[in-house]
Motif scaffolding. Structure first.
Motif, PDB file in Angstrom:
ATOM      1  N   PRO A 229       0.790  -1.239   0.000  1.00  0.00           N
ATOM      2  CA  PRO A 229       0.000   0.000   0.000  1.00  0.00           C
ATOM      3  C   PRO A 229       0.817   1.281   0.000  1.00  0.00           C
ATOM      4  O   PRO A 229       0.274   2.359  -0.252  1.00  0.00           O
ATOM      5  CB  PRO A 229      -0.840  -0.125   1.283  1.00  0.00           C
ATOM      6  CG  PRO A 229      -0.133  -1.132   2.129  1.00  0.00           C
ATOM      7  CD  PRO A 229       0.532  -2.072   1.189  1.00  0.00           C
ATOM      8  N   GLU A 230       2.124   1.174   0.289  1.00  0.00           N
ATOM      9  CA  GLU A 230       2.948   2.379   0.247  1.00  0.00           C
ATOM     10  C   GLU A 230       3.226   2.855  -1.176  1.00  0.00           C
ATOM     11  O   GLU A 230       3.634   4.000  -1.404  1.00  0.00           O
ATOM     12  CB  GLU A 230       4.287   2.131   0.962  1.00  0.00           C
ATOM     13  CG  GLU A 230       5.337   1.353   0.169  1.00  0.00           C
ATOM     14  CD  GLU A 230       5.108  -0.156   0.191  1.00  0.00           C
ATOM     15  OE1 GLU A 230       4.059  -0.588   0.695  1.00  0.00           O
ATOM     16  OE2 GLU A 230       5.990  -0.904  -0.281  1.00  0.00           O
ATOM     17  N   VAL A 231       2.976   1.985  -2.143  1.00  0.00           N
ATOM     18  CA  VAL A 231       3.350   2.279  -3.528  1.00  0.00           C
ATOM     19  C   VAL A 231       2.335   3.202  -4.190  1.00  0.00           C
ATOM     20  O   VAL A 231       1.121   2.994  -4.095  1.00  0.00           O
ATOM     21  CB  VAL A 231       3.473   0.968  -4.347  1.00  0.00           C
ATOM     22  CG1 VAL A 231       3.668   1.273  -5.829  1.00  0.00           C
ATOM     23  CG2 VAL A 231       4.624   0.122  -3.822  1.00  0.00           C
ATOM     24  N   GLU A 232       2.855   4.216  -4.869  1.00  0.00           N
ATOM     25  CA  GLU A 232       2.047   5.075  -5.737  1.00  0.00           C
ATOM     26  C   GLU A 232       2.705   5.097  -7.105  1.00  0.00           C
ATOM     27  O   GLU A 232       3.919   5.303  -7.217  1.00  0.00           O
ATOM     28  CB  GLU A 232       1.955   6.495  -5.186  1.00  0.00           C
ATOM     29  CG  GLU A 232       1.169   6.607  -3.889  1.00  0.00           C
ATOM     30  CD  GLU A 232       1.055   8.055  -3.436  1.00  0.00           C
ATOM     31  OE1 GLU A 232       0.257   8.803  -4.031  1.00  0.00           O
ATOM     32  OE2 GLU A 232       1.773   8.431  -2.495  1.00  0.00           O
ATOM     33  N   VAL A 233       1.915   4.836  -8.125  1.00  0.00           N
ATOM     34  CA  VAL A 233       2.427   4.756  -9.494  1.00  0.00           C
ATOM     35  C   VAL A 233       1.892   5.932 -10.300  1.00  0.00           C
ATOM     36  O   VAL A 233       0.684   6.187 -10.338  1.00  0.00           O
ATOM     37  CB  VAL A 233       2.022   3.432 -10.154  1.00  0.00           C
ATOM     38  CG1 VAL A 233       2.369   3.429 -11.642  1.00  0.00           C
ATOM     39  CG2 VAL A 233       2.686   2.257  -9.449  1.00  0.00           C
ATOM     40  N   THR A 234       2.807   6.653 -10.946  1.00  0.00           N
ATOM     41  CA  THR A 234       2.401   7.744 -11.826  1.00  0.00           C
ATOM     42  C   THR A 234       1.970   7.217 -13.182  1.00  0.00           C
ATOM     43  O   THR A 234       0.918   7.586 -13.703  1.00  0.00           O
ATOM     44  CB  THR A 234       3.556   8.741 -11.999  1.00  0.00           C
ATOM     45  OG1 THR A 234       3.933   9.262 -10.713  1.00  0.00           O
ATOM     46  CG2 THR A 234       3.159   9.895 -12.923  1.00  0.00           C
ATOM     47  N   GLU A 235       2.760   6.349 -13.751  1.00  0.00           N
ATOM     48  CA  GLU A 235       2.438   5.789 -15.057  1.00  0.00           C
ATOM     49  C   GLU A 235       3.298   4.565 -15.284  1.00  0.00           C
ATOM     50  O   GLU A 235       4.351   4.413 -14.647  1.00  0.00           O
ATOM     51  CB  GLU A 235       2.685   6.832 -16.157  1.00  0.00           C
ATOM     52  CG  GLU A 235       2.191   6.473 -17.532  1.00  0.00           C
ATOM     53  CD  GLU A 235       0.717   6.126 -17.590  1.00  0.00           C
ATOM     54  OE1 GLU A 235      -0.104   7.014 -17.852  1.00  0.00           O
ATOM     55  OE2 GLU A 235       0.392   4.946 -17.356  1.00  0.00           O
ATOM     56  N   CYS A 236       2.845   3.694 -16.193  1.00  0.00           N
ATOM     57  CA  CYS A 236       3.667   2.528 -16.524  1.00  0.00           C
ATOM     58  C   CYS A 236       3.340   2.022 -17.916  1.00  0.00           C
ATOM     59  O   CYS A 236       2.246   2.273 -18.448  1.00  0.00           O
ATOM     60  CB  CYS A 236       3.488   1.433 -15.474  1.00  0.00           C
ATOM     61  SG  CYS A 236       2.451   0.055 -15.909  1.00  0.00           S
ATOM     62  N   THR A 237       4.286   1.333 -18.502  1.00  0.00           N
ATOM     63  CA  THR A 237       4.086   0.638 -19.768  1.00  0.00           C
ATOM     64  C   THR A 237       4.940  -0.620 -19.747  1.00  0.00           C
ATOM     65  O   THR A 237       5.890  -0.725 -18.961  1.00  0.00           O
ATOM     66  CB  THR A 237       4.427   1.530 -20.973  1.00  0.00           C
ATOM     67  OG1 THR A 237       3.930   0.929 -22.171  1.00  0.00           O
ATOM     68  CG2 THR A 237       5.929   1.735 -21.103  1.00  0.00           C
ATOM     69  N   VAL A 238       4.598  -1.564 -20.593  1.00  0.00           N
ATOM     70  CA  VAL A 238       5.276  -2.853 -20.608  1.00  0.00           C
ATOM     71  C   VAL A 238       5.696  -3.183 -22.030  1.00  0.00           C
ATOM     72  O   VAL A 238       4.945  -2.937 -22.983  1.00  0.00           O
ATOM     73  CB  VAL A 238       4.366  -3.978 -20.061  1.00  0.00           C
ATOM     74  CG1 VAL A 238       5.132  -5.285 -19.941  1.00  0.00           C
ATOM     75  CG2 VAL A 238       3.761  -3.580 -18.724  1.00  0.00           C
ATOM     76  N   ALA A 239       6.887  -3.746 -22.179  1.00  0.00           N
ATOM     77  CA  ALA A 239       7.404  -4.122 -23.495  1.00  0.00           C
ATOM     78  C   ALA A 239       8.239  -5.397 -23.366  1.00  0.00           C
ATOM     79  O   ALA A 239       8.795  -5.681 -22.308  1.00  0.00           O
ATOM     80  CB  ALA A 239       8.261  -2.989 -24.075  1.00  0.00           C
TER      81      ALA A 239
ATOM     82  N   LEU B 255       0.868  -1.130 -23.011  1.00  0.00           N
ATOM     83  CA  LEU B 255       1.853  -2.130 -23.414  1.00  0.00           C
ATOM     84  C   LEU B 255       1.972  -2.127 -24.926  1.00  0.00           C
ATOM     85  O   LEU B 255       1.111  -1.612 -25.630  1.00  0.00           O
ATOM     86  CB  LEU B 255       1.492  -3.517 -22.906  1.00  0.00           C
ATOM     87  CG  LEU B 255       0.314  -4.279 -23.511  1.00  0.00           C
ATOM     88  CD1 LEU B 255       0.277  -5.695 -22.942  1.00  0.00           C
ATOM     89  CD2 LEU B 255      -1.012  -3.617 -23.216  1.00  0.00           C
ATOM     90  N   SER B 256       3.068  -2.668 -25.402  1.00  0.00           N
ATOM     91  CA  SER B 256       3.299  -2.731 -26.844  1.00  0.00           C
ATOM     92  C   SER B 256       4.124  -3.968 -27.159  1.00  0.00           C
ATOM     93  O   SER B 256       4.796  -4.520 -26.283  1.00  0.00           O
ATOM     94  CB  SER B 256       4.008  -1.464 -27.341  1.00  0.00           C
ATOM     95  OG  SER B 256       5.200  -1.250 -26.615  1.00  0.00           O
ATOM     96  N   ASN B 257       4.090  -4.367 -28.421  1.00  0.00           N
ATOM     97  CA  ASN B 257       4.760  -5.591 -28.827  1.00  0.00           C
ATOM     98  C   ASN B 257       6.146  -5.328 -29.401  1.00  0.00           C
ATOM     99  O   ASN B 257       6.778  -6.239 -29.937  1.00  0.00           O
ATOM    100  CB  ASN B 257       3.917  -6.341 -29.863  1.00  0.00           C
ATOM    101  CG  ASN B 257       4.179  -7.832 -29.852  1.00  0.00           C
ATOM    102  OD1 ASN B 257       4.388  -8.421 -28.795  1.00  0.00           O
ATOM    103  ND2 ASN B 257       4.177  -8.448 -31.024  1.00  0.00           N
ATOM    104  N   ASP B 258       6.599  -4.080 -29.298  1.00  0.00           N
ATOM    105  CA  ASP B 258       7.954  -3.738 -29.734  1.00  0.00           C
ATOM    106  C   ASP B 258       8.599  -2.871 -28.654  1.00  0.00           C
ATOM    107  O   ASP B 258       8.010  -2.637 -27.599  1.00  0.00           O
ATOM    108  CB  ASP B 258       7.935  -3.007 -31.092  1.00  0.00           C
ATOM    109  CG  ASP B 258       7.065  -1.753 -31.064  1.00  0.00           C
ATOM    110  OD1 ASP B 258       7.193  -0.941 -30.119  1.00  0.00           O
ATOM    111  OD2 ASP B 258       6.241  -1.588 -31.980  1.00  0.00           O
TER     112      ASP B 258
END
Length: 498
Positions: free
Chosen positions: A389-399, A484-487
């Motif tokens: 619960p301490e975690v705060e995420v501004t933004e994320c993406t996955v590749a 997320l993206s495939n490249d």
């Protein structure tokens, strides 16, 4: 020349002659399939619900049958699972192909006795077309390996259930079974690492001529052989002359795979899916895959840019154009109606109709065949944040990281800009990975099979995503960061700030 190679040539000629006839009448063939499918299914639950008896024209069909994904088809599948007959197609399915879902978890895709030939004959015809074009048939007289899932099947509601590759394994023609590897017992092994070693034991001394499988799994097979022998694959298997593949984009694996082999060999690309075998490479000299328009499927196409419109245009094969990206919609003798398979294709030829598979209609990662979607990424991240619960995420993406610069197994890289980072980064990453394996059975298979290592989180500096969107002229407004993206185009840009 052996008996299999000798007999394959007249059969190949016969199959190609049939193929040329339906190719010459592709549009009429597709209309015949539409009419035939509707007529046969008119008394099913689905046919009655959608007034199939009143359908005369393609315009009638479009009006009666909406485009849907698995979630919208699921109520009908549930009726089959409850024991009801004549739901989507007359009778009951012969099989359910188990595949990864979106919001529903596992999907159960029906395969009927009428649709089985689409899967089996299409794979056969891909090889026969190659033989007819090249004159090369000797590979049939030596050993053939199909790297696939277990052929062991479960049952659900009295219907056989398994992965598509395992189902298809039960229908390999008898004349190929005597030179097919690995053995049935080995193919049934669940532990991929142990299974792979056993496959090598069974094949390393054999005259292997054809190897078929998803490229990353085949690459792992090659790597283990090279580790064991210190030799290139061409020296271990001097008769190896044909590679058959499908399921993922081959380009990221091409260079390494041929480097492992040590020589250039012929290859055949196929486009199989649980929903149907849609296309295969019918020539070694032209771009694209021949769309199988005479195999129990009536195809429709929606321009990709219009897919999410309230009432997008639906086009028959007669209406498609070159170079346009289309979402694929199928209607089939498996009982799939207006079914969006989620893939996008582009036509590179209209005479005959040949396609390139260009991706998925939504953001996704399938560099290794895992079909991870944005919703799964978001659920996995939410799961980890609930436990930290301490975690705060501004933004994320996955590749995908296909070829890690540090070496070792490939992985998914999660690029996260934390407002407040986790106190235990390793535990947080493990929580994300654990949830993702629960949400996506293909990803789980790749992790447990040591095709992928668990995901890696890269923490990004403050304002990384803002700066990235600004650099692309997409800051503010309705623009969104792709989940997320495939490249690695976006991922590599983001990493420049690390």
């Amino acid at each position: 020349m052996g008996i299999r190679a000798l007999l394959s040539r007249p059969l190949a000629h016969y199959i190609v002659e049939k193929q040329l006839r339906w190719i010459a009448n592709s549009r009429a063939i597709q209309e015949q399939w539409r009419q035939s499918l509707v007529t046969k299914a008119k008394d099913t639950r689905f046919g009655k619900d959608h007034f199939f008896k009143d359908i005369q024209t393609y315009a009638d069909f479009r009006q009666a049958v909406p485009v849907r994904d698995y979630e919208e088809l699921k109520p009908y599948v549930e009726l089959i699972l409850q024991g009801e007959n004549d739901v989507l197609w007359p009778g009951k399915p012969a099989y359910f192909a188990k595949t990864s879902g979106t919001t529903s978890g596992v999907k159960y895709i029906p395969i009927t006795s009428d649709s089985i030939p689409n899967h089996i004959n299409s794979a056969r015809d891909a090889l026969l077309t190659y033989i007819h074009e090249t004159g090369k048939a000797e590979f049939l007289d030596k050993k053939l390996i199909f790297l696939s899932g277990s052929p062991e099947l479960d049952q659900k509601a009295g219907i056989h259930l398994g992965r598509l590759s395992g189902i298809v394994n039960h229908h390999v023609p008898g004349y190929l079974r005597t030179n097919q590897l690995p053995s049935y017992e080995t193919n049934c092994m669940d532990d991929w690492e142990a299974k792979l070693e056993k496959i090598i034991d069974e094949t390393i001394s054999q005259p292997m001529s054809l190897i078929s499988g998803i490229p990353p799994w085949v690459q792992m097979y090659f790597d283990r052989i090279r580790d064991r022998t210190g030799k290139d694959i061409k020296d271990v298997f001097p008769d190896f002359s044909l590679f058959v593949y499908g399921g993922v984009n081959f380009d990221p694996y091409r260079a390494k795979l041929f480097e492992s082999i040590g020589k250039k060999i012929d290859s055949i690309e196929t486009y199989p899916a649980s929903e149907g075998f849609l296309a295969y490479q019918d020539t070694q000299t032209e771009e694209g895959l021949l769309l199988l328009l005479n195999s129990g499927i009536f195809f429709e196409f929606i321009p990709a840019e219009n897919y999410f419109d309230p009432n997008p245009p639906r086009l028959s094969i007669a209406e498609v154009e070159l170079g346009q990206n289309y979402a694929v919609i199928i209607n089939s003798n498996a009982g799939l109606w207006g079914y969006s398979i989620g893939d996008t294709v582009k036509f590179v030829s209209l005479h005959p109709y040949r396609i390139l598979v260009t991706g998925r209609i939504k953001h996704f990662i399938s560099a290794f065949g895992e079909h991870v979607i944005g919703e799964e990424v978001e659920k996995a991240l939410h799961y980890a944040m609930e436990r930290h619960p301490e975690v705060e995420v501004t933004e994320c993406t996955v590749a995908p990281m296909v070829n890690p610069p540090e070496g070792g197994l490939p992985y998914h890289e999660w690029l996260i800009e934390f407002k407040t980072p986790p106190t235990d980064a390793e535990a947080f990453a493990k929580a994300v990975d654990t949830r993702l394996t629960q949400l996506n059975v293909y990803y789980q298979d790749l992790i447990t099979g040591s095709i992928l290592r668990p995901l890696v989180i890269t923490a990004l500096p403050k304002n990384s995503f803002i700066n990235y969107m600004r650099s692309k002229g997409k800051l503010g407004g309705q623009n969104k960061v792709p989940r997320l993206s495939n490249d690695r185009l976006m991922a590599d840009d983001l990493r420049k700030g690390v």
